[in-house]
Design a protein around this motif. Structure first.
Motif, PDB file in Angstrom:
ATOM      1  N   LEU A   1     180.169  25.227  18.041  1.00 50.67           N
ATOM      2  CA  LEU A   1     178.858  25.602  18.564  1.00 50.67           C
ATOM      3  C   LEU A   1     178.861  26.065  20.017  1.00 50.67           C
ATOM      4  O   LEU A   1     177.802  26.361  20.568  1.00 50.67           O
ATOM      5  CB  LEU A   1     177.868  24.447  18.365  1.00 50.67           C
ATOM      6  CG  LEU A   1     177.491  24.201  16.897  1.00 50.67           C
ATOM      7  CD1 LEU A   1     176.662  22.920  16.760  1.00 50.67           C
ATOM      8  CD2 LEU A   1     176.732  25.390  16.318  1.00 50.67           C
ATOM      9  N   ALA A   2     180.020  26.147  20.655  1.00 47.33           N
ATOM     10  CA  ALA A   2     180.085  26.867  21.931  1.00 47.33           C
ATOM     11  C   ALA A   2     179.822  28.341  21.632  1.00 47.33           C
ATOM     12  O   ALA A   2     180.173  28.836  20.553  1.00 47.33           O
ATOM     13  CB  ALA A   2     181.449  26.676  22.583  1.00 47.33           C
ATOM     14  N   PRO A   3     179.170  29.066  22.542  1.00 50.90           N
ATOM     15  CA  PRO A   3     178.690  30.414  22.207  1.00 50.90           C
ATOM     16  C   PRO A   3     179.728  31.349  21.599  1.00 50.90           C
ATOM     17  O   PRO A   3     179.474  31.980  20.571  1.00 50.90           O
ATOM     18  CB  PRO A   3     178.183  30.943  23.555  1.00 50.90           C
ATOM     19  CG  PRO A   3     177.818  29.723  24.323  1.00 50.90           C
ATOM     20  CD  PRO A   3     178.776  28.652  23.899  1.00 50.90           C
ATOM     21  N   GLU A   4     180.905  31.464  22.213  1.00 51.58           N
ATOM     22  CA  GLU A   4     181.916  32.381  21.674  1.00 51.58           C
ATOM     23  C   GLU A   4     182.414  31.913  20.315  1.00 51.58           C
ATOM     24  O   GLU A   4     182.726  32.733  19.435  1.00 51.58           O
ATOM     25  CB  GLU A   4     183.077  32.534  22.654  1.00 51.58           C
ATOM     26  CG  GLU A   4     182.725  33.348  23.886  1.00 51.58           C
ATOM     27  CD  GLU A   4     182.114  34.696  23.519  1.00 51.58           C
ATOM     28  OE1 GLU A   4     182.660  35.398  22.639  1.00 51.58           O
ATOM     29  OE2 GLU A   4     181.062  35.045  24.111  1.00 51.58           O
ATOM     30  N   ASP A   5     182.486  30.593  20.118  1.00 50.51           N
ATOM     31  CA  ASP A   5     182.916  30.064  18.826  1.00 50.51           C
ATOM     32  C   ASP A   5     181.871  30.327  17.749  1.00 50.51           C
ATOM     33  O   ASP A   5     182.208  30.591  16.590  1.00 50.51           O
ATOM     34  CB  ASP A   5     183.195  28.559  18.921  1.00 50.51           C
ATOM     35  CG  ASP A   5     184.397  28.243  19.796  1.00 50.51           C
ATOM     36  OD1 ASP A   5     185.264  29.136  19.947  1.00 50.51           O
ATOM     37  OD2 ASP A   5     184.477  27.117  20.306  1.00 50.51           O
ATOM     38  N   VAL A   6     180.598  30.238  18.121  1.00 46.15           N
ATOM     39  CA  VAL A   6     179.528  30.563  17.163  1.00 46.15           C
ATOM     40  C   VAL A   6     179.728  31.989  16.651  1.00 46.15           C
ATOM     41  O   VAL A   6     179.747  32.240  15.441  1.00 46.15           O
ATOM     42  CB  VAL A   6     178.131  30.436  17.816  1.00 46.15           C
ATOM     43  CG1 VAL A   6     177.059  31.011  16.898  1.00 46.15           C
ATOM     44  CG2 VAL A   6     177.817  28.983  18.136  1.00 46.15           C
ATOM     45  N   ARG A   7     179.897  32.920  17.589  1.00 43.55           N
ATOM     46  CA  ARG A   7     180.011  34.329  17.200  1.00 43.55           C
ATOM     47  C   ARG A   7     181.273  34.569  16.374  1.00 43.55           C
ATOM     48  O   ARG A   7     181.238  35.241  15.336  1.00 43.55           O
ATOM     49  CB  ARG A   7     180.017  35.207  18.454  1.00 43.55           C
ATOM     50  CG  ARG A   7     178.730  35.113  19.280  1.00 43.55           C
ATOM     51  CD  ARG A   7     178.771  36.065  20.472  1.00 43.55           C
ATOM     52  NE  ARG A   7     177.615  35.869  21.335  1.00 43.55           N
ATOM     53  CZ  ARG A   7     177.615  35.118  22.433  1.00 43.55           C
ATOM     54  NH1 ARG A   7     178.721  34.478  22.799  1.00 43.55           N
ATOM     55  NH2 ARG A   7     176.520  34.989  23.169  1.00 43.55           N
ATOM     56  N   GLU A   8     182.388  34.020  16.829  1.00 42.86           N
ATOM     57  CA  GLU A   8     183.657  34.259  16.138  1.00 42.86           C
ATOM     58  C   GLU A   8     183.658  33.642  14.740  1.00 42.86           C
ATOM     59  O   GLU A   8     184.036  34.304  13.760  1.00 42.86           O
ATOM     60  CB  GLU A   8     184.815  33.686  16.972  1.00 42.86           C
ATOM     61  CG  GLU A   8     186.182  33.889  16.332  1.00 42.86           C
ATOM     62  CD  GLU A   8     187.314  33.325  17.186  1.00 42.86           C
ATOM     63  OE1 GLU A   8     188.440  33.219  16.670  1.00 42.86           O
ATOM     64  OE2 GLU A   8     187.066  32.996  18.374  1.00 42.86           O
ATOM     65  N   THR A   9     183.226  32.395  14.649  1.00 45.36           N
ATOM     66  CA  THR A   9     183.330  31.722  13.350  1.00 45.36           C
ATOM     67  C   THR A   9     182.264  32.197  12.367  1.00 45.36           C
ATOM     68  O   THR A   9     182.476  32.119  11.159  1.00 45.36           O
ATOM     69  CB  THR A   9     183.259  30.188  13.497  1.00 45.36           C
ATOM     70  OG1 THR A   9     181.980  29.796  14.010  1.00 45.36           O
ATOM     71  CG2 THR A   9     184.363  29.683  14.419  1.00 45.36           C
ATOM     72  N   ALA A  10     181.148  32.709  12.869  1.00 47.18           N
ATOM     73  CA  ALA A  10     180.165  33.290  11.952  1.00 47.18           C
ATOM     74  C   ALA A  10     180.759  34.508  11.249  1.00 47.18           C
ATOM     75  O   ALA A  10     180.573  34.703  10.037  1.00 47.18           O
ATOM     76  CB  ALA A  10     178.894  33.668  12.698  1.00 47.18           C
ATOM     77  N   HIS A  11     181.480  35.340  11.997  1.00 45.92           N
ATOM     78  CA  HIS A  11     182.147  36.486  11.377  1.00 45.92           C
ATOM     79  C   HIS A  11     183.233  36.019  10.404  1.00 45.92           C
ATOM     80  O   HIS A  11     183.425  36.627   9.338  1.00 45.92           O
ATOM     81  CB  HIS A  11     182.737  37.396  12.450  1.00 45.92           C
ATOM     82  CG  HIS A  11     181.719  38.242  13.153  1.00 45.92           C
ATOM     83  ND1 HIS A  11     181.222  39.407  12.606  1.00 45.92           N
ATOM     84  CD2 HIS A  11     181.087  38.091  14.341  1.00 45.92           C
ATOM     85  CE1 HIS A  11     180.338  39.942  13.430  1.00 45.92           C
ATOM     86  NE2 HIS A  11     180.232  39.165  14.500  1.00 45.92           N
ATOM     87  N   GLU A  12     183.920  34.939  10.757  1.00 45.43           N
ATOM     88  CA  GLU A  12     184.929  34.392   9.837  1.00 45.43           C
ATOM     89  C   GLU A  12     184.274  33.885   8.552  1.00 45.43           C
ATOM     90  O   GLU A  12     184.837  34.034   7.459  1.00 45.43           O
ATOM     91  CB  GLU A  12     185.706  33.272  10.526  1.00 45.43           C
ATOM     92  CG  GLU A  12     186.620  33.765  11.649  1.00 45.43           C
ATOM     93  CD  GLU A  12     187.204  32.634  12.474  1.00 45.43           C
ATOM     94  OE1 GLU A  12     186.782  31.462  12.270  1.00 45.43           O
ATOM     95  OE2 GLU A  12     188.058  32.916  13.333  1.00 45.43           O
ATOM     96  N   SER A  13     183.083  33.305   8.673  1.00 42.29           N
ATOM     97  CA  SER A  13     182.356  32.873   7.479  1.00 42.29           C
ATOM     98  C   SER A  13     182.030  34.062   6.584  1.00 42.29           C
ATOM     99  O   SER A  13     182.168  33.993   5.355  1.00 42.29           O
ATOM    100  CB  SER A  13     181.066  32.134   7.873  1.00 42.29           C
ATOM    101  OG  SER A  13     181.345  30.856   8.405  1.00 42.29           O
TER     102      SER A  13
END
Length: 265
Positions: free
Chosen positions: A73-85
Motif C-alpha cells: 500500500l505504499a504509493p509506488e507499490d500500489v501502482r506496480e502491484t495493481a498492474h501485476e494483478s
C-alpha cells in the motif's frame, strides 16, 4: 463513470488449488453470478482470470474485483502491484479495486491518491475500501477524489454491522459482506434453522436473502451444488416478520479478527 452495479458475488478466498478455483469461477458464471471477488492476498488471481476466460459470459457483463495487499500500500507499490494483478487476471482493467486492510503500509494521505491515479489511468473503474472503521472511512472519503463505490466487511445475521450499513446509506456506497454465512456457523444457528424450516429453505439461502433484502451485497464462497443453491437467495422474499427476527438476534463476535485490524488499535 456509471454507478457500480453489484449483485451477489462469488468469494474466492481459500480457493488455493488453481484448477479448482478456475473451475469454480467458470461454473459460477455459467450458473448466473456476475460478480467475482479476489485479492492479491488470496494468491489465486491467475486462476480466477482463467475461470473468467473459460466462461461463455461476456467480460463486460462481469464485475471483477480485487484488493491490494496491505504490504503493497505504499504509493509506488500500489501502482506496480495493481498492474501485476491485471497481468495475472489477464484483464486490461478491473471494475473495482479495494484497499484490502488499512494496516501495515497503509497511510491514507499517501496510499489513497495512488488509487485515484489508477482510476484516472483506467486500471480500475471504481475504488473501494475493505475492513475500515467508521473514522477511517470518513477520512478516506475526504482524501479520495474518486467516490468510494464499495466497503467490504464481515457481515452476516449474527454480525450485522449496523453503523457501517448506515454509513453506506449516508455516503451512497455499497456494503459488500464477506463471510455472509459466518464461516459456516450460520448454517447450524438454531434461530436461522427455524426460519429456514418455516420457509422450506436452506439456512444459507435464508442468510443470503436477509443480506440482499437489507441492501448488503453478500459474496459467499461455494462449490458444486452450493453455487446454485446460494444463488436461489436472489429470488427469495422472506416474510417481514422473519427479517425482523433476524435483525433482533443477539450479536456475536467477529469470525475474522486479526490482531492488527484497525478496530483492534
Amino acid at each position: 463513470m456509471p454507478p457500480l452495479d453489484l449483485s451477489i458475488g462469488l468469494g474466492t478466498s481459500g480457493l488455493d488449488d488453481p484448477e479448482t478455483c478456475t473451475d469454480t469461477v467458470a461454473a459460477a458464471l455459467e450458473a448466473g453470478y456476475r460478480h467475482v471477488d479476489t485479492a492479491q492476498m488470496y494468491d489465486n488471481e491467475a486462476a480466477v482470470g482463467e475461470g473468467i476466460a473459460a466462461s461463455d459470459v461476456d467480460r463486460d457483463d462481469v464485475v471483477v474485483a480485487t484488493k491490494v495487499h496491505p504490504e503493497n500500500l505504499a504509493p509506488e507499490d500500489v501502482r506496480e502491484t495493481a498492474h501485476e494483478s491485471l497481468d495475472r487476471l489477464g484483464l486490461d482493467r478491473v471494475d473495482l479495486l479495494y484497499v484490502h486492510w488499512p494496516i501495515r503500509a497503509y497511510d491514507a494521505e499517501a496510499t489513497l491518491p495512488a488509487f485515484d491515479d489508477l482510476r484516472d489511468a483506467g486500471v480500475t473503474d471504481h475504488v473501494g475500501v475493505s475492513n475500515f472503521t467508521p473514522d477511517l472511512l470518513r477520512e478516506a472519503r475526504e482524501i479520495l477524489d474518486a467516490p468510494i463505490a464499495a466497503h467490504q466487511v464481515e457481515c452476516h445475521p449474527r454480525f450485522r454491522q449496523p453503523e457501517l450499513r448506515a454509513l453506506a446509506d449516508e455516503f451512497d456506497h455499497r456494503l459488500v459482506g464477506y463471510s455472509p454465512l459466518g464461516r459456516g456457523e450460520i448454517l447450524d444457528d438454531p434461530a436461522i434453522l427455524e426460519i429456514a424450516e418455516r420457509n422450506d429453505l436452506s439456512p444459507a439461502v435464508v442468510a443470503l436473502a436477509w443480506a440482499l433484502d437489507r441492501g448488503i451485497v453478500p459474496i459467499p464462497k461455494g462449490r458444486g451444488d452450493h453455487l446454485r443453491e446460494n444463488l436461489r437467495a436472489v429470488d427469495v422474499d422472506l416474510p417481514d416478520a422473519d427479517l425482523d427476527e433476524i435483525d433482533g438476534l443477539d450479536p456475536e463476535e467477529r469470525q475474522i479478527d486479526p490482531d492488527d485490524a484497525a478496530w483492534n488499535r
